[in-house]
Scaffold this active site. Structure first.
Site, PDB file in Angstrom:
ATOM      1  N   LYS A 315      -7.194  12.238   1.304  1.00  0.00           N
ATOM      2  CA  LYS A 315      -7.902  12.081  -0.156  1.00  0.00           C
ATOM      3  C   LYS A 315      -9.151  12.728  -0.222  1.00  0.00           C
ATOM      4  O   LYS A 315      -9.950  12.507   1.002  1.00  0.00           O
ATOM      5  CB  LYS A 315      -8.103  10.437  -0.176  1.00  0.00           C
ATOM      6  CG  LYS A 315      -6.459   9.693  -0.666  1.00  0.00           C
ATOM      7  CD  LYS A 315      -6.023  10.330  -1.944  1.00  0.00           C
ATOM      8  CE  LYS A 315      -4.491   9.815  -2.239  1.00  0.00           C
ATOM      9  NZ  LYS A 315      -4.963   8.200  -2.640  1.00  0.00           N
ATOM     10  N   GLN A 375      -0.678   0.400   9.316  1.00  0.00           N
ATOM     11  CA  GLN A 375      -0.245   1.369   8.440  1.00  0.00           C
ATOM     12  C   GLN A 375      -0.349   2.548   9.188  1.00  0.00           C
ATOM     13  O   GLN A 375      -1.336   2.592  10.014  1.00  0.00           O
ATOM     14  CB  GLN A 375      -0.740   1.231   7.100  1.00  0.00           C
ATOM     15  CG  GLN A 375      -2.356   1.713   6.996  1.00  0.00           C
ATOM     16  CD  GLN A 375      -2.977   0.694   5.926  1.00  0.00           C
ATOM     17  OE1 GLN A 375      -2.651  -0.243   5.305  1.00  0.00           O
ATOM     18  NE2 GLN A 375      -4.082   1.402   5.590  1.00  0.00           N
ATOM     19  N   ASP A 410      -1.332   8.968   1.415  1.00  0.00           N
ATOM     20  CA  ASP A 410      -1.934   9.125   2.728  1.00  0.00           C
ATOM     21  C   ASP A 410      -1.419   8.089   3.524  1.00  0.00           C
ATOM     22  O   ASP A 410      -1.794   8.064   4.730  1.00  0.00           O
ATOM     23  CB  ASP A 410      -3.292   9.765   2.652  1.00  0.00           C
ATOM     24  CG  ASP A 410      -4.165   8.473   2.041  1.00  0.00           C
ATOM     25  OD1 ASP A 410      -3.586   7.758   1.277  1.00  0.00           O
ATOM     26  OD2 ASP A 410      -5.383   8.368   2.368  1.00  0.00           O
ATOM     27  N   ASP A 445      -6.441  -6.142   7.473  1.00  0.00           N
ATOM     28  CA  ASP A 445      -6.373  -5.362   6.104  1.00  0.00           C
ATOM     29  C   ASP A 445      -5.017  -5.877   5.544  1.00  0.00           C
ATOM     30  O   ASP A 445      -3.977  -5.793   6.179  1.00  0.00           O
ATOM     31  CB  ASP A 445      -6.421  -4.085   6.233  1.00  0.00           C
ATOM     32  CG  ASP A 445      -6.629  -3.098   5.023  1.00  0.00           C
ATOM     33  OD1 ASP A 445      -7.481  -3.244   4.293  1.00  0.00           O
ATOM     34  OD2 ASP A 445      -5.585  -2.644   4.708  1.00  0.00           O
ATOM     35  N   ASN A 446      -4.866  -6.273   4.475  1.00  0.00           N
ATOM     36  CA  ASN A 446      -3.738  -6.791   3.554  1.00  0.00           C
ATOM     37  C   ASN A 446      -2.663  -7.415   4.314  1.00  0.00           C
ATOM     38  O   ASN A 446      -1.743  -6.973   4.388  1.00  0.00           O
ATOM     39  CB  ASN A 446      -3.150  -5.572   2.804  1.00  0.00           C
ATOM     40  CG  ASN A 446      -3.794  -5.004   1.823  1.00  0.00           C
ATOM     41  OD1 ASN A 446      -4.564  -5.726   1.177  1.00  0.00           O
ATOM     42  ND2 ASN A 446      -3.623  -3.629   1.669  1.00  0.00           N
ATOM     43  N   GLU A 474      -8.053 -10.701   5.072  1.00  0.00           N
ATOM     44  CA  GLU A 474      -8.417  -9.907   3.980  1.00  0.00           C
ATOM     45  C   GLU A 474      -7.303  -9.855   2.749  1.00  0.00           C
ATOM     46  O   GLU A 474      -6.480  -9.014   2.752  1.00  0.00           O
ATOM     47  CB  GLU A 474      -8.744  -8.428   4.069  1.00  0.00           C
ATOM     48  CG  GLU A 474      -9.519  -7.850   3.019  1.00  0.00           C
ATOM     49  CD  GLU A 474      -8.681  -6.817   2.326  1.00  0.00           C
ATOM     50  OE1 GLU A 474      -8.895  -6.038   1.227  1.00  0.00           O
ATOM     51  OE2 GLU A 474      -7.397  -6.482   2.814  1.00  0.00           O
ATOM     52  N   LYS A 584     -15.358   5.073   1.490  1.00  0.00           N
ATOM     53  CA  LYS A 584     -13.810   5.019   2.109  1.00  0.00           C
ATOM     54  C   LYS A 584     -13.626   6.607   2.204  1.00  0.00           C
ATOM     55  O   LYS A 584     -12.669   6.931   2.982  1.00  0.00           O
ATOM     56  CB  LYS A 584     -12.826   4.337   1.384  1.00  0.00           C
ATOM     57  CG  LYS A 584     -12.932   2.810   1.368  1.00  0.00           C
ATOM     58  CD  LYS A 584     -11.995   2.221   0.709  1.00  0.00           C
ATOM     59  CE  LYS A 584     -11.876   2.669  -0.688  1.00  0.00           C
ATOM     60  NZ  LYS A 584     -10.785   1.769  -1.590  1.00  0.00           N
ATOM     61  N   TYR A 585     -14.300   7.309   1.354  1.00  0.00           N
ATOM     62  CA  TYR A 585     -13.631   8.827   1.262  1.00  0.00           C
ATOM     63  C   TYR A 585     -14.522  10.058   1.500  1.00  0.00           C
ATOM     64  O   TYR A 585     -14.462  11.120   1.529  1.00  0.00           O
ATOM     65  CB  TYR A 585     -13.235   9.040  -0.200  1.00  0.00           C
ATOM     66  CG  TYR A 585     -12.058   8.168  -0.824  1.00  0.00           C
ATOM     67  CD1 TYR A 585     -10.872   7.997  -0.180  1.00  0.00           C
ATOM     68  CD2 TYR A 585     -12.674   7.041  -1.639  1.00  0.00           C
ATOM     69  CE1 TYR A 585     -10.000   6.986  -0.551  1.00  0.00           C
ATOM     70  CE2 TYR A 585     -11.672   6.019  -2.040  1.00  0.00           C
ATOM     71  CZ  TYR A 585     -10.462   6.092  -1.701  1.00  0.00           C
ATOM     72  OH  TYR A 585      -9.519   5.137  -1.969  1.00  0.00           O
TER      73      TYR A 585
END
Length: 724
Positions: A315, A375, A410, A445-446, A474, A584-585
């Site tokens: 990204k 992930q 991604d 995360d998640n 989170e 983040k990017y």
């Protein structure tokens, strides 16, 4: 929502090639030393085909029911932390009109009695009794409730009525002597100190003294001294004991602490105007920020993922689908030829640099937490080595993550139903890699997008080997999922605080997180995260950031901020609750000198200092909301009595916040001072620990808060001189 709800498969991503018998080589500098794979815990045994019905327990002579904190008859242990005043409650009943009592008993991990306390009827007419007990060490503790007949209470009630009315006077006084003599004569574990026994025997002598009027004899047996002795050491008949229920006690940081989130790559990042290219910050340059963070009083530095980042479907800035040359990509797209979750992004440095970062943080009194994002990018070694760990679509492509309409090409979600033992062993190994390098907390995360059975197993195994390691969930998701994640072992959880803005919303939420969910769901209040910039902060300016900092730091024992909060960064990306130019990017170096101009960093530092100084702010289930006459004034307090305070002194902190960031608001605040053991009729001294000012307060207080001057009073209440 801040992150993808995973996974919904979408075609178009290239399929993984079959696993090669030889794993691709990885640069050694950025990969943790090889370690044996962690032993895999055995899967839970299958349930019997036809389980026998659980026999009903006898109700007992003095029934004890609805014991709290208990979830599903103890299936999910309640949580506590060292030094926390644990609220224990039960309904205790009996037939007829005789008096009863209840005792809460706290048991050490070895089963011995640590402490007990007589419970107080907190809901007259509903037979609901409550007490608080304080564990003093970590481990697997337990508790129970004992109901009992109170012969002294029964006699005192009846005697007060009958002797006053002249009924059965000598009989009632004689019965009183028998009760008090029996109480004083107890032996063994139930024996009372000689001084207390003397108080009761003196009352017996008075009851027998027929030269005195009957009411005077009775008064001696109903005196405050006698009642205090029997409050500490009651005479108990027909004792009925509840089941014993589990209570897992964690270290203090599981309940109370302050977290600071940072992207290491932004700190020290530089831009070359000539080449129009960025150079990443490193773990070494990020470490130079640790003294500044420590100066604000934070306990934990939380690092977003520091692993190698994939290039396939990388990204670009602001989540653009196409990355430009030099764009660093999202650190949540984990994995490249340089390694996966057990490796460090080469541009950040090496494991030696990471170890030095952890050591520097510890030298400043802080711990380091790491993001655990389960992930993979399409370039992760797992994709080629273990393609069975992912979901393959009918067209042969691997499913990438989605949270429609958002697409995350991604990122490949793991499929925990494919080779669950292999996935478990690998993730357990990865977690151990970082524990071995000094990580004592993980922000997960998640977690709600992975099987709860996986988390229950992993958290239990890590706790058995490393009880100091904490896990922050989170999970911005449905309440039932958030609460169940907490029950199966997550130490803390993000909450809906970020979206609670009105007076009614805040009052309800403060009461909720400090209420009956508190023994399981331990809230961590974050005004923003790297994923979330709520409208209140987009529109409210620096005053809004000050308001939310006060609410977060005093509304929960654990709170956190995302790097840049000190600068009141408030420009959203159009159409989403997220910052423009999101870190983040891209790289995002900051001018920290501006933080001193805004004063938010100073406010954060003062709030963390206040939290450390006041044990009442380090508790969860002691919050009380107070009425105000203005719809922008929110008032609440936290109180800890002397018996449960580590200082041996009562501690009462009242917080009054103007949640209107634009205008001054004023009104009355109604305080229940009697609930704090303070005298409303003689006044109290209110020390504003934010401003240093002191006021004389009563149970009705007038306040005016101008957000351009101050957004809140945070006051410590004490007896006025001579008011005791």
């Amino acid at each position: 929502m801040p992150a993808p709800e995973q996974p919904t498969a979408t075609p178009g991503a290239p399929a993984a090639t079959p696993a090669s018998p030889v794993a691709p080589a990885r640069p050694a500098a950025a990969v943790a030393p090889a370690r044996p794979a962690a032993a895999v815990a055995p899967a839970p045994p299958a349930a019997p085909a036809a389980a026998a019905a659980v026999p009903a327990l006898p109700v007992g002579r003095i029934p004890v029911v609805d014991v709290f904190p208990v979830a599903e008859e103890g299936r999910f242990p309640a949580k506590a932390s060292v030094g926390e005043a644990v609220r224990i409650r039960a309904t205790v009943i009996r037939e007829g009109h005789d008096a009863l009592g209840a005792t809460a008993v706290l048991l050490r991990p070895d089963g011995s009695v640590h402490s007990s306390a007589r419970m107080v009827d907190v809901a007259p007419g509903l037979d609901r009794y409550e007490a608080r007990l304080v564990p003093d060490a970590e481990g697997d503790w337990s508790f129970r409730v004992e109901g009992w007949s109170d012969p002294y209470g029964t006699w005192a009630h009846d005697a007060a009525i009958k002797v006053e009315a002249g009924l059965d006077v000598e009989l009632m006084l004689t019965e009183g002597t028998l009760v008090l003599e029996r109480a004083a004569a107890r032996t063994g574990d139930d024996a009372m100190p000689p001084r207390d026994a003397r108080v009761l025997l003196d009352a017996v002598a008075a009851l027998r003294d027929t030269s005195r009027p009957p009411l005077a004899r009775l008064a001696a047996a109903l005196s405050e001294q006698v009642r205090e002795v029997l409050e500490r050491s009651p005479l108990r008949d027909l004792v009925t004991t509840s089941r014993t229920y589990p209570l897992v006690v964690h270290r203090r940081l599981a309940l109370a602490g302050s977290w600071y989130e940072m992207f290491p790559r932004s700190h020290g990042a530089t831009f070359d105007e000539a080449t129009q290219r960025w150079t990443s910050g490193t773990l070494q340059t990020a470490a130079t920020q640790l003294p500044r963070i420590a100066a604000m009083g934070f306990d934990v530095v939380y690092l977003t993922p520091i692993h190698p980042i994939g290039t396939t479907y990388r990204k670009g800035r602001n989540n653009a689908l196409t990355a430009l040359p030099g764009d660093p990509g999202s650190p949540y797209a984990i994995g490249s030829p340089d390694g996966g979750h057990d490796a460090i992004e080469p541009s950040l440095g090496t494991f030696d640099d990471f170890d030095a970062f952890v050591a520097r943080a510890r030298s400043l009194g802080m711990e380091v937490a790491l993001d655990l994002a389960l992930q993979a990018s399409p370039d992760h070694p797992w994709v080629t080595e273990h393609p069975e760990w992912f979901t393959t679509r009918a067209d042969g492509t691997i499913a990438y993550a989605e949270n429609p309409p958002k697409k995350y090409q991604d990122i490949y979600p793991l499929n925990f139903d494919n080779d669950p033992e292999g996935i478990y062993a690998e993730i357990r190994r990865v977690v151990q890699v970082w524990i071995d390098h000094g990580i004592t907390a993980f922000r997960v995360d998640n977690p709600h997008t992975k099987p709860l059975s996986f988390w229950q197993r992993l958290l239990a195994e890590v706790r058995a080997a490393h009880p100091e390691v904490l896990f922050l969930s989170e999970a911005f998701t449905r309440p039932a999922m958030m609460l169940t994640l907490a029950k199966i072992g997550f130490h803390q959880s993000y909450t809906y605080f970020t979206w609670r803005n009105t007076k009614a919303e805040l009052e309800e939420y403060l009461a909720r997180v400090g209420g009956d969910e508190a023994p399981w769901l331990r809230p961590s209040f974050w005004p923003t995260t790297h994923d979330i910039l709520p409208p209140y902060l987009q529109q409210g300016g620096p005053s809004a950031f000050a308001v939310r900092a006060v609410l977060a730091a005093t509304g929960s024992p654990t709170w956190g901020v995302y790097s840049g909060y000190e600068l009141a960064e408030s420009v959203p990306r159009p159409g989403v609750e997220e910052q423009i130019d999101n870190e983040k990017y891209e790289f995002r170096p900051r001018d920290w000198a501006r933080a001193d101009e805004l004063g938010i960093a100073l406010l954060i530092g003062r709030l963390n200092e206040i939290r450390r100084a006041h044990p009442a702010l380090q508790q969860l289930s002691n919050v009380r909301v107070h009425p105000t006459t203005d719809d922008a004034l929110v008032a609440f307090s936290r109180h800890l009595d002397a018996e449960h305070s580590p200082t041996g002194r009562a501690d009462t902190v009242v917080v009054i916040v103007n949640i209107d960031p634009f205008a001054a608001r004023e009104g009355a605040v109604h305080l229940d001072l009697a609930a704090f053991g303070l005298p409303p009729d003689r006044g109290v001294v209110a020390h504003d620990v934010l401003s240093g000012e002191s006021y004389g307060w009563s149970d009705q207080v007038y306040v005016r808060l101008d957000p351009q001057v101050r957004v809140a009073h945070v006051v410590h209440l004490e007896h006025a001189p001579g008011a005791r």
